[in-house]
Design a protein around this motif. Sequence first.
Motif, short mmCIF file in Angstrom:
data_model
loop_
_atom_site.label_atom_id
_atom_site.label_comp_id
_atom_site.label_asym_id
_atom_site.label_seq_id
_atom_site.Cartn_x
_atom_site.Cartn_y
_atom_site.Cartn_z
N ALA A 68 4.67 2.84 -7.85
CA ALA A 68 3.25 2.53 -8.05
C ALA A 68 2.98 2.17 -9.51
CB ALA A 68 2.39 3.72 -7.61
N TRP B 242 -0.29 4.53 1.13
CA TRP B 242 -0.76 3.59 2.16
C TRP B 242 -2.20 3.14 1.87
CZ3 TRP B 242 2.62 1.08 4.93
CH2 TRP B 242 3.85 1.68 5.23
N HIS B 243 -2.45 2.80 0.61
CA HIS B 243 -3.74 2.23 0.22
C HIS B 243 -3.96 0.91 0.95
CE1 HIS B 243 -7.11 1.90 -2.57
NE2 HIS B 243 -6.83 0.60 -2.62
N ASP B 244 -5.18 0.67 1.41
CA ASP B 244 -5.48 -0.56 2.16
C ASP B 244 -5.91 -1.67 1.20
OD1 ASP B 244 -6.20 -2.55 3.86
OD2 ASP B 244 -7.87 -1.47 4.78
N PHE B 245 -4.98 -2.60 0.92
CA PHE B 245 -5.28 -3.68 -0.03
C PHE B 245 -6.03 -4.84 0.63
CE2 PHE B 245 -1.99 -1.65 -2.67
CZ PHE B 245 -2.57 -1.75 -3.92
N ALA C 30 -4.40 6.55 -7.76
CA ALA C 30 -3.72 6.32 -6.48
C ALA C 30 -2.22 6.18 -6.73
CB ALA C 30 -4.26 5.06 -5.80
N GLY C 31 -1.43 6.87 -5.96
CA GLY C 31 0.02 6.79 -6.10
C GLY C 31 0.60 7.98 -6.85
N LEU D 210 -6.77 1.02 -9.52
CA LEU D 210 -6.60 2.02 -8.45
C LEU D 210 -6.69 3.45 -8.97
CD1 LEU D 210 -3.73 0.24 -6.58
CD2 LEU D 210 -6.10 0.40 -5.85
N PHE E 112 1.16 3.57 -2.94
CA PHE E 112 -0.15 4.10 -3.33
C PHE E 112 -0.74 4.98 -2.22
CE2 PHE E 112 0.53 0.06 -5.50
CZ PHE E 112 0.28 0.40 -6.82
N GLY F 70 0.79 -1.23 0.00
CA GLY F 70 0.00 0.00 0.00
C GLY F 70 0.82 1.27 0.00
N TYR G 80 -9.63 -6.18 -0.61
CA TYR G 80 -9.88 -6.83 -1.91
C TYR G 80 -9.79 -8.35 -1.82
CZ TYR G 80 -8.93 -2.10 -3.62
OH TYR G 80 -8.94 -0.75 -3.83
N SER H 202 2.47 10.00 -4.53
CA SER H 202 3.31 9.30 -3.57
C SER H 202 4.55 8.77 -4.30
CB SER H 202 2.51 8.17 -2.91
OG SER H 202 1.50 8.72 -2.09
#
Lengths: 445, 445
Positions: free
Chosen positions: A330, A303-306, A321-322, A318, A301, A298, A309, A325
Amino acid sequence: MLGAVLYGVGGPGQHHTWLSPEIPGDASVDIRWYIARAQQAEAAKFDHLFIVDSQFITPDSPNHYLNRLEPLTLLSAVAVHTTHIGLVGTLTTSYNDPFNLARRLASLDLISGGRAGWNVVATGDGGTAGNYGRAEHYDYAARYGRALESVRVVQGLWDSYEDDAFPRDKERGVFFDRTKQHPLNHVGEHFRVVGPLNIERSPQGQPVIFQAGDSTEGRDLGATVGDAIFTHAQTIEQAVAFRDDIRARAAALGRDPDLVLVVPGFTPIVADTDEQARATERELVGGKSFERALKELGRPFGWHDFSVYDLDAPFPDLGEAGDRSFRTQAEAIKRLARTRNLTLRQVVEHSIDAHRSPFVGSARTVADEIQRWFEAGAFDGINVGVGVPSEFARFTDEVLPILRERGLARTEYDSTTLRGNLGLPVPENVHTAARKVPVAATATK
Amino acid sequence: MLGAVLYGVGGPGQHHTWLSPEIPGDASVDIRWYIARAQQAEAAKFDHLFIVDSQFITPDSPNHYLNRLEPLTLLSAVAVHTTHIGLVGTLTTSYNDPFNLARRLASLDLISGGRAGWNVVATGDGGTAGNYGRAEHYDYAARYGRALESVRVVQGLWDSYEDDAFPRDKERGVFFDRTKQHPLNHVGEHFRVVGPLNIERSPQGQPVIFQAGDSTEGRDLGATVGDAIFTHAQTIEQAVAFRDDIRARAAALGRDPDLVLVVPGFTPIVADTDEQARATERELVGGKSFERALKELGRPFGWHDFSVYDLDAPFPDLGEAGDRSFRTQAEAIKRLARTRNLTLRQVVEHSIDAHRSPFVGSARTVADEIQRWFEAGAFDGINVGVGVPSEFARFTDEVLPILRERGLARTEYDSTTLRGNLGLPVPENVHTAARKVPVAATATK
């Protein structure tokens, strides 16, 4: 060129190291831990210590990230308990004023007698913005624009005094030559800094510039201002291609590519036999590593919460996202998933593989591999990750003697400055250089 | 309470100290100098070292200001060569992000085992603005508004982790209790900071807050957030009035005035006899002191150049000069000149007198005077200026033993933390305190 990347209780991919009885639970905030590791690396004649950093954490951050000392405060304390090893600290140009950066790095440089290095980063974690009054992280162009301009401003400030600005002649009562102090009067796109800086140059002239970005912008920044490039490499081909690319960019900018050292980071796993080393590696990547790798996936991205999924469905779309970051990381992950049509689980497994060290085996095997990579042009030196002290000692006490025999590692320091040990010249003060021009012109008349 | 204000080659009013054979010409940038002075003060059981600072210089700045180490980088190196003495660094809230301030001070606090102090300043030198991208210095209201908000944000960040946030239980594999990490989510007039900070509290809970402003705004800031107030005093009456004022302001704000320590700075001049001490003083204020005092008079007015005026004409009308610099000092000088109808020369002579130490004489005379001031309520302790080591030694080796006999100076440290030695309580973590409220409410049902 040998660097030691110091962690306390475990960085990314090292979550379990804190469980070792050799590592105090509070190692990341215990200055005695860092001083002891620094002395261990100095005894093995390492060129430098390398302290990574971040300014954004969540409860899910790796242990070492949750709670650690600020890099320059840390290195200043280490400086006065060491004598030869370089001290490289990570400081971001996105959330520090160049005047403060210049002062703190120059102070470390004088305190250490010319052993400071600055790992210039533009900050990947987008969430950092919230700790510095910004609703959003700078976009890529602004980050790298600021980074380049910031390094130039800092270098300009470091030359505020010519080397003979302070005669300090007590008999004549002359402390200071005011003609050798120079303001900067910088007016740029991102910064305006009048100067001068209130600190003189160290025996190495200026701190050594490290740079670690992997994007096009990051590579250009490194090729433009970097004395050394910190990177990661999984295969010898990838490492050679990266180094060739950096050298070509530096040459295209008119720089001598031999003065841009490429230094990937590795954590060698050394055991009595190759088989035992591979067993150790399996232990390290086993256990809870999947769950942790899913969390760490994550980070690029934002700290995207994968974990929300389905692991066995195709890698999720996504969107953007990223973008603010770790964009290059990403994008590489998105591209990998798309071109190979991978599920989320496969992407996570791939990321675990990507953290595998290419240097696993007996001391001789590891020494052979390092030699093979070096001779193929994969690097100018390596940064060794330091976790458990006895594991680091296997590298210093077993692998290094073999490399020394082969003339591939030093037996003694060449210098007491970082530039001296890296074979980098002392940069001439720009004002002193400018002063010489008319003289040369006269001489050739 | 005893502090040692460390200079290298001479701060304001100390221009000639660098000529002493005891002071290396590069003392201000030599960490060994600071470590040696720190150890000298620690052997004499001083509570703390005090490092002043500025970020704006011109070729006319005092020697020590031209070229010196950044305070926290300096103190971090001193921390690992001392064990008990407090380490107080000056850092401005005008040109530092609170997140960076919080991190660096908390790092020093952990490195030193709980000995850090922060001298909060809002920056007097208006020219500093030019080193940080601003055309003009913040006005008074903005400077003190930022200072107060910055201290509150920093203190909030220092409480990001409760004291039991890191169980570090290797047997159970529990490193961290995520319920004990707290973001700040601060949204204020000057700063927006999400948090949390990535560093835990030290054994003293939080660094000690020093404050040094003399204006109404400065006094209110000190009374609101200060644990200790650094000030200057020329007469016992003035010192008593200042301390009474600070204590009254603190009490009006609901604070215990005994927890706001007033600590003026002095440089005692100690000799074998009172006559010899006065002779030493005459040497110090003689020589080139007029010329230098004329230059330094310019500082509160934004380094205004007074050398262009007729010395024997009335003090010049400077209009708004000083409004964005050391306003209180500038106004006091203007008022003095106006009410007494002074010439420029008389104002300069007055400023030389104002730098005179009230503690000049034999060890017994100096001890008597310090006792008289203390018993009159002039201070809770003093900050002693440290220049020439042998002169400082006369204070530590001759005056202090007399004060110890009288029970006015300590013979041993009470604690290894600065708060412990100053008798200040460890502030409870705000989140831990908040957690207790429901329990108390239940208990009283």
